[in-house]
Write a protein that holds these residues in place. Sequence first.
Motif, mmCIF file in Angstrom:
data_model
loop_
_atom_site.group_PDB
_atom_site.id
_atom_site.type_symbol
_atom_site.label_atom_id
_atom_site.label_comp_id
_atom_site.label_asym_id
_atom_site.label_seq_id
_atom_site.Cartn_x
_atom_site.Cartn_y
_atom_site.Cartn_z
ATOM 1 N N ARG A 142 0.830 -1.213 0.000
ATOM 2 C CA ARG A 142 0.000 0.000 0.000
ATOM 3 C C ARG A 142 0.870 1.270 0.000
ATOM 4 O O ARG A 142 0.531 2.255 -0.633
ATOM 5 N N GLY A 143 1.994 1.222 0.686
ATOM 6 C CA GLY A 143 2.891 2.384 0.733
ATOM 7 C C GLY A 143 3.426 2.773 -0.641
ATOM 8 O O GLY A 143 3.596 3.956 -0.930
ATOM 9 N N ALA A 144 3.695 1.779 -1.478
ATOM 10 C CA ALA A 144 4.154 2.083 -2.838
ATOM 11 C C ALA A 144 3.038 2.777 -3.616
ATOM 12 O O ALA A 144 3.284 3.754 -4.343
ATOM 13 N N PHE A 145 1.810 2.304 -3.433
ATOM 14 C CA PHE A 145 0.676 2.945 -4.107
ATOM 15 C C PHE A 145 0.452 4.357 -3.564
ATOM 16 O O PHE A 145 0.070 5.254 -4.308
ATOM 17 N N ARG A 146 0.691 4.558 -2.261
ATOM 18 C CA ARG A 146 0.542 5.895 -1.678
ATOM 19 C C ARG A 146 1.472 6.873 -2.395
ATOM 20 O O ARG A 146 1.071 7.982 -2.753
ATOM 21 N N THR A 147 2.704 6.438 -2.638
ATOM 22 C CA THR A 147 3.666 7.287 -3.356
ATOM 23 C C THR A 147 3.226 7.521 -4.795
ATOM 24 O O THR A 147 3.255 8.654 -5.288
ATOM 25 N N LEU A 148 2.801 6.464 -5.475
ATOM 26 C CA LEU A 148 2.411 6.579 -6.882
ATOM 27 C C LEU A 148 1.150 7.415 -7.071
ATOM 28 O O LEU A 148 1.045 8.177 -8.033
ATOM 29 N N LEU A 149 0.184 7.254 -6.159
ATOM 30 C CA LEU A 149 -1.100 7.948 -6.287
ATOM 31 C C LEU A 149 -1.105 9.322 -5.616
ATOM 32 O O LEU A 149 -1.976 10.138 -5.892
ATOM 33 N N GLY A 150 -0.172 9.536 -4.706
ATOM 34 C CA GLY A 150 -0.111 10.822 -4.019
ATOM 35 C C GLY A 150 -1.193 10.999 -2.967
ATOM 36 O O GLY A 150 -1.491 12.122 -2.569
ATOM 37 N N SER A 151 -1.788 9.889 -2.528
ATOM 38 C CA SER A 151 -2.823 9.952 -1.492
ATOM 39 C C SER A 151 -2.896 8.594 -0.806
ATOM 40 O O SER A 151 -2.294 7.620 -1.269
ATOM 41 N N GLU A 152 -3.640 8.526 0.291
ATOM 42 C CA GLU A 152 -3.809 7.256 1.006
ATOM 43 C C GLU A 152 -4.729 6.352 0.181
ATOM 44 O O GLU A 152 -5.904 6.671 0.002
ATOM 45 N N PRO A 153 -4.207 5.250 -0.351
ATOM 46 C CA PRO A 153 -5.001 4.440 -1.277
ATOM 47 C C PRO A 153 -5.894 3.408 -0.582
ATOM 48 O O PRO A 153 -5.530 2.840 0.442
ATOM 49 N N THR A 154 -7.044 3.194 -1.160
ATOM 50 C CA THR A 154 -7.900 2.078 -0.772
ATOM 51 C C THR A 154 -7.497 0.879 -1.633
ATOM 52 O O THR A 154 -6.876 1.060 -2.696
ATOM 53 N N PRO A 155 -7.851 -0.325 -1.233
ATOM 54 C CA PRO A 155 -7.576 -1.467 -2.110
ATOM 55 C C PRO A 155 -8.173 -1.275 -3.514
ATOM 56 O O PRO A 155 -7.531 -1.601 -4.501
ATOM 57 N N ASP A 156 -9.371 -0.697 -3.599
ATOM 58 C CA ASP A 156 -9.981 -0.465 -4.918
ATOM 59 C C ASP A 156 -9.150 0.499 -5.761
ATOM 60 O O ASP A 156 -9.001 0.301 -6.978
ATOM 61 N N ALA A 157 -8.602 1.532 -5.140
ATOM 62 C CA ALA A 157 -7.752 2.480 -5.877
ATOM 63 C C ALA A 157 -6.478 1.785 -6.355
ATOM 64 O O ALA A 157 -6.001 2.042 -7.474
ATOM 65 N N CYS A 158 -5.940 0.893 -5.532
ATOM 66 C CA CYS A 158 -4.744 0.143 -5.923
ATOM 67 C C CYS A 158 -5.039 -0.751 -7.121
ATOM 68 O O CYS A 158 -4.260 -0.803 -8.075
ATOM 69 N N PHE A 159 -6.188 -1.458 -7.087
ATOM 70 C CA PHE A 159 -6.587 -2.291 -8.223
ATOM 71 C C PHE A 159 -6.737 -1.444 -9.486
ATOM 72 O O PHE A 159 -6.295 -1.839 -10.559
#
Length: 96
Positions: free
Chosen positions: A29-46
Amino acid sequence: MSNEVHWRDDIASLVFPVAGHGAICAVHRGAFRTLLGSEPTPDACFGYFRQFEAAFRAAAGAKIARKGILPGTSLHLTSRDIARKLLEDAQIANGE
């Protein structure tokens, strides 16, 4: 091993199988936080994974080759691993 992309709550990561390697690749999830620029939900990661799936899979292959990861050994990708492939894809698309 599942052939599907899925979320693992126990490690707060999206995981996917690496074709031809016999192992899974996890993206925290931390990698997605960096990529998305926000706290990601599992759905946002998918959603992000699906949008850039080729880059995720290429990043896994590149990391396996670069680190000499043996078949059947699971691995994880960092935001840097993924960003490197996204940047390469953008440069190729722009003819650089």
